[in-house]
Design a protein around this motif. Structure first.
Motif, PDB file in Angstrom:
ATOM      1  N   LEU A   1      90.669   3.964  65.502  1.00  0.00           N
ATOM      2  CA  LEU A   1      91.103   2.591  65.775  1.00  0.00           C
ATOM      3  C   LEU A   1      90.656   1.597  64.716  1.00  0.00           C
ATOM      4  O   LEU A   1      91.348   0.603  64.468  1.00  0.00           O
ATOM      5  CB  LEU A   1      90.578   2.148  67.142  1.00  0.00           C
ATOM      6  N   ILE A   2      89.511   1.828  64.086  1.00  0.00           N
ATOM      7  CA  ILE A   2      88.962   0.807  63.182  1.00  0.00           C
ATOM      8  C   ILE A   2      88.796   1.293  61.751  1.00  0.00           C
ATOM      9  O   ILE A   2      88.404   0.515  60.880  1.00  0.00           O
ATOM     10  CB  ILE A   2      87.618   0.269  63.705  1.00  0.00           C
ATOM     11  N   GLY A   3      89.077   2.552  61.485  1.00  0.00           N
ATOM     12  CA  GLY A   3      88.861   3.084  60.146  1.00  0.00           C
ATOM     13  C   GLY A   3      89.788   2.456  59.112  1.00  0.00           C
ATOM     14  O   GLY A   3      90.951   2.167  59.382  1.00  0.00           O
ATOM     15  N   LYS A   4      89.258   2.253  57.924  1.00  0.00           N
ATOM     16  CA  LYS A   4      90.025   1.710  56.793  1.00  0.00           C
ATOM     17  C   LYS A   4      89.651   2.483  55.533  1.00  0.00           C
ATOM     18  O   LYS A   4      88.482   2.789  55.306  1.00  0.00           O
ATOM     19  CB  LYS A   4      89.725   0.219  56.570  1.00  0.00           C
ATOM     20  N   TRP A   5      90.657   2.772  54.723  1.00  0.00           N
ATOM     21  CA  TRP A   5      90.392   3.427  53.447  1.00  0.00           C
ATOM     22  C   TRP A   5      91.305   2.804  52.397  1.00  0.00           C
ATOM     23  O   TRP A   5      92.514   2.973  52.439  1.00  0.00           O
ATOM     24  CB  TRP A   5      90.649   4.939  53.558  1.00  0.00           C
ATOM     25  N   PHE A   6      90.689   2.059  51.483  1.00  0.00           N
ATOM     26  CA  PHE A   6      91.442   1.359  50.461  1.00  0.00           C
ATOM     27  C   PHE A   6      91.236   2.036  49.111  1.00  0.00           C
ATOM     28  O   PHE A   6      90.108   2.347  48.717  1.00  0.00           O
ATOM     29  CB  PHE A   6      91.008  -0.102  50.363  1.00  0.00           C
ATOM     30  N   VAL A   7      92.323   2.263  48.393  1.00  0.00           N
ATOM     31  CA  VAL A   7      92.293   2.827  47.049  1.00  0.00           C
ATOM     32  C   VAL A   7      92.647   1.699  46.082  1.00  0.00           C
ATOM     33  O   VAL A   7      93.752   1.155  46.136  1.00  0.00           O
ATOM     34  CB  VAL A   7      93.286   3.989  46.901  1.00  0.00           C
ATOM     35  N   LEU A   8      91.702   1.346  45.200  1.00  0.00           N
ATOM     36  CA  LEU A   8      91.884   0.169  44.357  1.00  0.00           C
ATOM     37  C   LEU A   8      91.529   0.480  42.904  1.00  0.00           C
ATOM     38  O   LEU A   8      90.647   1.311  42.635  1.00  0.00           O
ATOM     39  CB  LEU A   8      90.988  -0.972  44.844  1.00  0.00           C
ATOM     40  N   PRO A   9      92.183  -0.198  41.961  1.00  0.00           N
ATOM     41  CA  PRO A   9      91.747  -0.076  40.563  1.00  0.00           C
ATOM     42  C   PRO A   9      90.417  -0.789  40.365  1.00  0.00           C
ATOM     43  O   PRO A   9      90.124  -1.788  41.042  1.00  0.00           O
ATOM     44  CB  PRO A   9      92.876  -0.772  39.790  1.00  0.00           C
ATOM     45  N   LEU A  10      89.599  -0.258  39.473  1.00  0.00           N
ATOM     46  CA  LEU A  10      88.316  -0.896  39.202  1.00  0.00           C
ATOM     47  C   LEU A  10      88.530  -2.235  38.515  1.00  0.00           C
ATOM     48  O   LEU A  10      89.350  -2.351  37.596  1.00  0.00           O
ATOM     49  CB  LEU A  10      87.459  -0.002  38.305  1.00  0.00           C
ATOM     50  N   PRO A  11      87.798  -3.266  38.942  1.00  0.00           N
ATOM     51  CA  PRO A  11      87.904  -4.559  38.247  1.00  0.00           C
ATOM     52  C   PRO A  11      87.583  -4.446  36.760  1.00  0.00           C
ATOM     53  O   PRO A  11      88.239  -5.062  35.917  1.00  0.00           O
ATOM     54  CB  PRO A  11      86.871  -5.433  38.982  1.00  0.00           C
TER      55      PRO A  11
END
Length: 275
Positions: free
Chosen positions: A70-80
């Motif tokens: 219900l609350i899990g999140k997984w974000f894939v992002l480029p490094l700043p």
């Protein structure tokens, strides 16, 4: 809880960022420290999903199994800043890190390293997934017609159909004029086939755009923009979902609402009378 298209889309993002590479694997929170140690320094072979279950295959027959719950999140992002690890924000259960990307997992219901036998067991407990090729809708139909529970309940049961959540459930039943409280054992085979075929057609658009699309006019507009190479913003518009008391888009009758098995259910009281 994310619907199945979200997990398939996430698997594609992980592949694009880390596939066939050897990312650093860590557990800043510490709750996945042993699993991270097993995976760190091994090649990430590829990611895939079945329903709401996500699998990331590593070398040496090790697979990362994640259920966001219900609350899990997984974000894939480029490094700043490429090559520079960003600071950890919040309780990060698992971090994947490369020279160009970071993926932080927070709050999952399950995060485990499993072997091929356990992967088979986990998938085997699920129903067929409309987003997977070569799935057998008759497996789901046998479970539907063997039950006295409502069609609405059965469509949300992941052991019957994998990946279908509340929005797709409400909308696809409206599209085919099926009363959501109709007992599963009364559903005709032809009706189930049209529902299954519609899920197979609609859900890939969720993977492609990141948004659930169930209205034909919205789908045609999105398709035209994508084919022309134009940017597109998918409107959050539905036929019955969260439209209690409003007029049905097809017949104008009032959209009804009830809580079934703890979830909000929406349907048209007039044109969904196939009970």
């Amino acid at each position: 809880m994310p619907e199945g298209h979200t997990l398939h889309r996430l698997a594609g993002s992980i592949d694009a960022a880390f596939g066939e590479s050897t990312p650093q694997v860590s557990s800043p929170q510490g709750r996945f420290a042993d699993g991270a140690t097993l995976l760190d320094g091994t090649e990430l072979m590829g990611s895939w999903a079945h329903g709401k279950l996500l699998f990331v295959d590593f070398a040496d027959e090790r697979t990362l199994y994640v259920h966001l719950g219900l609350i899990g999140k997984w974000f894939v992002l480029p490094l700043p800043v490429p090559g520079e690890e960003p600071e950890v924000a919040g309780a990060v259960r698992l971090r994947l890190l490369s020279e160009e990307h970071v993926a932080d997992l927070r709050g999952p219901m399950a995060c485990q390293v499993v072997d091929p036998a356990e992967v088979s067991r986990l998938v085997g407990r699920q129903g067929p997934d409309p987003l997977q090729p070569d799935q057998d809708p008759d497996v789901a139909y046998a479970r539907i017609t063997g039950s006295g529970r409502s069609v609405a309940e059965l469509l949300m049961d992941q052991t019957v159909v994998a990946g279908v959540g509340n929005i797709y459930r409400c909308e696809v039943l409206w599209r085919h004029r099926v009363h959501p409280l109709r007992p599963g054992r009364t559903l005709k085979r032809a009706t189930w086939q049209t529902i299954w075929d519609d899920l197979v057609a609609l859900m890939p658009w969720g993977v492609r755009t990141g948004s659930i699309i169930t209205l034909d006019d919205v789908l045609e507009d999105v398709r035209a923009h994508l084919e022309a190479g134009d940017p597109v913003e998918v409107p959050r518009e539905f036929a019955v979902y969260q439209r209690a008391g409003e007029p049905c888009l097809r017949c104008g009758s009032r959209v009804r609402h009830s809580v079934v098995a703890g979830r909000n259910l929406f349907w048209c009281g007039n044109c969904q009378r196939r009970t």
